[in-house]
Design a protein around this motif. Sequence first.
Motif, PDB file in Angstrom:
ATOM      1  N   VAL A   1       0.843  -1.198   0.000  1.00  0.00           N
ATOM      2  CA  VAL A   1       0.000   0.000   0.000  1.00  0.00           C
ATOM      3  C   VAL A   1       0.876   1.245   0.000  1.00  0.00           C
ATOM      4  CG1 VAL A   1      -1.984  -1.099   1.077  1.00  0.00           C
ATOM      5  CG2 VAL A   1      -0.232  -0.063   2.519  1.00  0.00           C
ATOM      6  N   GLU A   2       0.391   2.270  -0.657  1.00  0.00           N
ATOM      7  CA  GLU A   2       1.080   3.558  -0.760  1.00  0.00           C
ATOM      8  C   GLU A   2       0.050   4.667  -0.537  1.00  0.00           C
ATOM      9  OE1 GLU A   2       4.279   4.399  -1.700  1.00  0.00           O
ATOM     10  OE2 GLU A   2       5.140   2.442  -2.260  1.00  0.00           O
ATOM     11  N   ALA A   3       0.519   5.891  -0.523  1.00  0.00           N
ATOM     12  CA  ALA A   3      -0.349   7.065  -0.423  1.00  0.00           C
ATOM     13  C   ALA A   3      -1.291   6.979   0.782  1.00  0.00           C
ATOM     14  CB  ALA A   3      -1.145   7.266  -1.723  1.00  0.00           C
ATOM     15  N   GLU A   4      -0.704   6.751   1.945  1.00  0.00           N
ATOM     16  CA  GLU A   4      -1.470   6.660   3.190  1.00  0.00           C
ATOM     17  C   GLU A   4      -2.550   5.578   3.125  1.00  0.00           C
ATOM     18  OE1 GLU A   4      -1.277  10.006   1.689  1.00  0.00           O
ATOM     19  OE2 GLU A   4       0.716   9.927   2.614  1.00  0.00           O
ATOM     20  N   GLY A   5      -2.251   4.507   2.418  1.00  0.00           N
ATOM     21  CA  GLY A   5      -3.189   3.394   2.344  1.00  0.00           C
ATOM     22  C   GLY A   5      -4.257   3.535   1.284  1.00  0.00           C
ATOM     23  N   ARG A   6      -4.222   4.597   0.506  1.00  0.00           N
ATOM     24  CA  ARG A   6      -5.259   4.802  -0.506  1.00  0.00           C
ATOM     25  C   ARG A   6      -4.988   4.043  -1.801  1.00  0.00           C
ATOM     26  NH1 ARG A   6      -6.779  10.559  -1.893  1.00  0.00           N
ATOM     27  NH2 ARG A   6      -4.571  11.108  -1.715  1.00  0.00           N
ATOM     28  N   LEU A   7      -3.742   3.631  -2.018  1.00  0.00           N
ATOM     29  CA  LEU A   7      -3.342   2.934  -3.239  1.00  0.00           C
ATOM     30  C   LEU A   7      -2.700   1.609  -2.871  1.00  0.00           C
ATOM     31  CD1 LEU A   7      -2.470   2.662  -6.258  1.00  0.00           C
ATOM     32  CD2 LEU A   7      -0.505   4.110  -5.707  1.00  0.00           C
ATOM     33  N   ALA A   8      -3.152   0.539  -3.510  1.00  0.00           N
ATOM     34  CA  ALA A   8      -2.568  -0.787  -3.297  1.00  0.00           C
ATOM     35  C   ALA A   8      -2.151  -1.377  -4.643  1.00  0.00           C
ATOM     36  CB  ALA A   8      -3.567  -1.709  -2.608  1.00  0.00           C
ATOM     37  N   TYR A   9      -1.087  -2.170  -4.624  1.00  0.00           N
ATOM     38  CA  TYR A   9      -0.642  -2.784  -5.871  1.00  0.00           C
ATOM     39  C   TYR A   9       0.070  -4.102  -5.584  1.00  0.00           C
ATOM     40  CZ  TYR A   9       4.177  -1.277  -4.916  1.00  0.00           C
ATOM     41  OH  TYR A   9       5.422  -1.106  -4.355  1.00  0.00           O
ATOM     42  N   THR A  10       0.190  -4.910  -6.624  1.00  0.00           N
ATOM     43  CA  THR A  10       0.991  -6.125  -6.582  1.00  0.00           C
ATOM     44  C   THR A  10       1.532  -6.387  -7.985  1.00  0.00           C
ATOM     45  OG1 THR A  10       1.067  -8.429  -5.831  1.00  0.00           O
ATOM     46  CG2 THR A  10      -0.931  -7.733  -6.988  1.00  0.00           C
ATOM     47  N   TYR A  11       2.258  -7.488  -8.146  1.00  0.00           N
ATOM     48  CA  TYR A  11       2.873  -7.753  -9.447  1.00  0.00           C
ATOM     49  C   TYR A  11       3.083  -9.249  -9.634  1.00  0.00           C
ATOM     50  CZ  TYR A  11       7.150  -8.182  -6.666  1.00  0.00           C
ATOM     51  OH  TYR A  11       8.079  -8.576  -5.745  1.00  0.00           O
ATOM     52  N   VAL A  12       3.282  -9.621 -10.905  1.00  0.00           N
ATOM     53  CA  VAL A  12       3.526 -11.013 -11.286  1.00  0.00           C
ATOM     54  C   VAL A  12       4.673 -11.045 -12.284  1.00  0.00           C
ATOM     55  CG1 VAL A  12       2.456 -13.162 -12.036  1.00  0.00           C
ATOM     56  CG2 VAL A  12       1.019 -11.305 -11.201  1.00  0.00           C
ATOM     57  N   MET A  13       5.639 -11.904 -12.030  1.00  0.00           N
ATOM     58  CA  MET A  13       6.757 -12.074 -12.955  1.00  0.00           C
ATOM     59  C   MET A  13       6.575 -13.381 -13.731  1.00  0.00           C
ATOM     60  SD  MET A  13       8.213  -9.299 -12.088  1.00  0.00           S
ATOM     61  CE  MET A  13       9.773  -9.329 -12.994  1.00  0.00           C
ATOM     62  N   ARG A  14       7.224 -13.482 -14.870  1.00  0.00           N
ATOM     63  CA  ARG A  14       7.085 -14.684 -15.692  1.00  0.00           C
ATOM     64  C   ARG A  14       7.514 -15.944 -14.940  1.00  0.00           C
ATOM     65  NH1 ARG A  14      10.240 -13.848 -21.072  1.00  0.00           N
ATOM     66  NH2 ARG A  14      11.487 -12.504 -19.734  1.00  0.00           N
ATOM     67  N   LYS A  15       8.522 -15.823 -14.092  1.00  0.00           N
ATOM     68  CA  LYS A  15       8.994 -16.992 -13.358  1.00  0.00           C
ATOM     69  C   LYS A  15       7.937 -17.516 -12.385  1.00  0.00           C
ATOM     70  CE  LYS A  15      11.262 -14.532  -9.528  1.00  0.00           C
ATOM     71  NZ  LYS A  15      12.527 -14.358  -8.793  1.00  0.00           N
ATOM     72  N   ASP A  16       7.013 -16.650 -11.975  1.00  0.00           N
ATOM     73  CA  ASP A  16       5.941 -17.102 -11.080  1.00  0.00           C
ATOM     74  C   ASP A  16       5.066 -18.144 -11.758  1.00  0.00           C
ATOM     75  OD1 ASP A  16       6.675 -15.391  -8.950  1.00  0.00           O
ATOM     76  OD2 ASP A  16       5.634 -13.718  -9.899  1.00  0.00           O
ATOM     77  N   PHE A  17       4.801 -17.951 -13.041  1.00  0.00           N
ATOM     78  CA  PHE A  17       3.996 -18.921 -13.782  1.00  0.00           C
ATOM     79  C   PHE A  17       4.743 -20.248 -13.905  1.00  0.00           C
ATOM     80  CE2 PHE A  17       2.606 -14.786 -15.741  1.00  0.00           C
ATOM     81  CZ  PHE A  17       1.371 -14.752 -15.131  1.00  0.00           C
ATOM     82  N   GLU A  18       6.040 -20.161 -14.183  1.00  0.00           N
ATOM     83  CA  GLU A  18       6.847 -21.371 -14.348  1.00  0.00           C
ATOM     84  C   GLU A  18       6.958 -22.135 -13.032  1.00  0.00           C
ATOM     85  OE1 GLU A  18      10.508 -19.746 -15.693  1.00  0.00           O
ATOM     86  OE2 GLU A  18       9.668 -18.906 -17.549  1.00  0.00           O
ATOM     87  N   GLU A  19       7.192 -21.427 -11.945  1.00  0.00           N
ATOM     88  CA  GLU A  19       7.435 -22.078 -10.656  1.00  0.00           C
ATOM     89  C   GLU A  19       6.170 -22.640 -10.019  1.00  0.00           C
ATOM     90  OE1 GLU A  19      11.303 -19.242  -9.599  1.00  0.00           O
ATOM     91  OE2 GLU A  19       9.467 -19.072  -8.404  1.00  0.00           O
ATOM     92  N   THR A  20       5.016 -22.080 -10.355  1.00  0.00           N
ATOM     93  CA  THR A  20       3.761 -22.595  -9.790  1.00  0.00           C
ATOM     94  C   THR A  20       3.010 -23.484 -10.771  1.00  0.00           C
ATOM     95  OG1 THR A  20       2.515 -20.633 -10.530  1.00  0.00           O
ATOM     96  CG2 THR A  20       3.478 -20.571  -8.301  1.00  0.00           C
ATOM     97  N   GLY A  21       3.452 -23.505 -12.034  1.00  0.00           N
ATOM     98  CA  GLY A  21       2.754 -24.291 -13.052  1.00  0.00           C
ATOM     99  C   GLY A  21       1.451 -23.670 -13.484  1.00  0.00           C
ATOM    100  N   SER A  22       1.310 -22.378 -13.269  1.00  0.00           N
ATOM    101  CA  SER A  22       0.063 -21.674 -13.582  1.00  0.00           C
ATOM    102  C   SER A  22       0.136 -21.028 -14.956  1.00  0.00           C
ATOM    103  CB  SER A  22      -0.236 -20.620 -12.510  1.00  0.00           C
ATOM    104  OG  SER A  22       0.856 -19.724 -12.381  1.00  0.00           O
ATOM    105  N   HIS A  23      -0.968 -20.376 -15.337  1.00  0.00           N
ATOM    106  CA  HIS A  23      -1.116 -19.768 -16.657  1.00  0.00           C
ATOM    107  C   HIS A  23      -1.358 -18.267 -16.485  1.00  0.00           C
ATOM    108  CE1 HIS A  23      -3.100 -18.792 -20.519  1.00  0.00           C
ATOM    109  NE2 HIS A  23      -2.399 -19.797 -20.995  1.00  0.00           N
ATOM    110  N   PRO A  24      -0.924 -17.426 -17.438  1.00  0.00           N
ATOM    111  CA  PRO A  24      -1.170 -15.984 -17.317  1.00  0.00           C
ATOM    112  C   PRO A  24      -2.627 -15.615 -17.077  1.00  0.00           C
ATOM    113  CG  PRO A  24       0.433 -16.379 -19.040  1.00  0.00           C
ATOM    114  CD  PRO A  24      -0.038 -17.734 -18.587  1.00  0.00           C
ATOM    115  N   SER A  25      -3.559 -16.398 -17.619  1.00  0.00           N
ATOM    116  CA  SER A  25      -4.972 -16.089 -17.399  1.00  0.00           C
ATOM    117  C   SER A  25      -5.380 -16.277 -15.939  1.00  0.00           C
ATOM    118  CB  SER A  25      -5.856 -16.965 -18.294  1.00  0.00           C
ATOM    119  OG  SER A  25      -5.720 -18.342 -17.960  1.00  0.00           O
ATOM    120  N   ASP A  26      -4.541 -16.956 -15.154  1.00  0.00           N
ATOM    121  CA  ASP A  26      -4.857 -17.177 -13.746  1.00  0.00           C
ATOM    122  C   ASP A  26      -4.734 -15.908 -12.906  1.00  0.00           C
ATOM    123  OD1 ASP A  26      -5.398 -19.885 -14.080  1.00  0.00           O
ATOM    124  OD2 ASP A  26      -3.324 -20.480 -13.757  1.00  0.00           O
TER     125      ASP A  26
END
Length: 340
Positions: free
Chosen positions: A222-247
């Motif tokens: 969270v940023e901006a005194e809790g008003r903004l939240a974000y996360t991210y996904v890297m390509r290796k996350d799909f490979e390491e979990t066996g998941s798909h980008p649509s997930d």
Amino acid sequence: MPIDWMPLVDIVKANQRFVLTSHVRPDADALGSEMGLAGILEALGKTVRIINPSASPDHLAFLDPEKRIQKLGEGVSVEQACDTDVHIVADTSAWAQLHDLRKVLEKTTAKKVVIDHHVSSDDLGAVEFKDTTASATGVLITELAEALGVTPTAAQASALFSAIATDTGWFRFPNTESRTLKTAARLVDLGAQPSVIYRELYEKSSLARLKLHGRILSRVTVEAEGRLAYTYVMRKDFEETGSHPSDTEDLVNDCLTINGTQCAFILVEQQSTQFKCSFRSRTGMDVAKVAEQFGGGGHRQASGAMLPGPFAKALETVLGAMKAALPPQATVASEPAAAE
């Protein structure tokens, strides 16, 4: 203002062959609208092909049980896609969302039509049937069916119900209004089964998808005194979990469940090393304007864009744009986000 469908009714009556297209990384509104429209046109004796710039995601395969949706470049060329009387683009009117289909639309001599409910728009050289007050393109296709005098079958009603239900967050987003619910009720009367559709959409998760979700949610910041939240996904996350980008679909909305959060975004690394960014807002903040800064667009409360890497630069750029777009705290009126 309601769409005057008569010019499109005339186009349909005057032509035989149709190609339907939607945006890259098609969601249920895109696919459900295409499948519903294809069946409606075929009920009138028309020949219909569906050609998209991206493959359909696995979790939406139930919308296309006969696997009739084609991907441009895989079994269908630009020249073959151009060979039609009318080319209808559904659920987008932005060049950036069409990728290689732009080559088709720029080359074809076919009549071009757009059916869309998004605010962001480019001139595709098409006859536009746009209503930004509609909660989903599926609503517009259902209304077009009535104008054409066609009653959707149970399968078509299910596809259109899926389109509407997903773009309204299962009828919980602020774009849900009486028109939405009346349309959904009509589709249920025609054979759509909400319990079956919900199970297909939300109760068939894979272990890989759950692992991916856990990893991504652990990164929420969270940023901006809790008003903004974000996360991210890297390509290796799909490979390491066996998941798909649509997930990653809808994960950004989880960021808005944090108390006090007014807007959110998620960055997803692509094979091209670019980052797809999905923006969400549950205030008066217009994230479509933020997305348009990066060549994207969408709805006021749900939009998307593509940014160049590397990750640190993309994150810094988006954070700066989102913080600059945040409204003064005194003017904020909180409400849930809409669908992209």
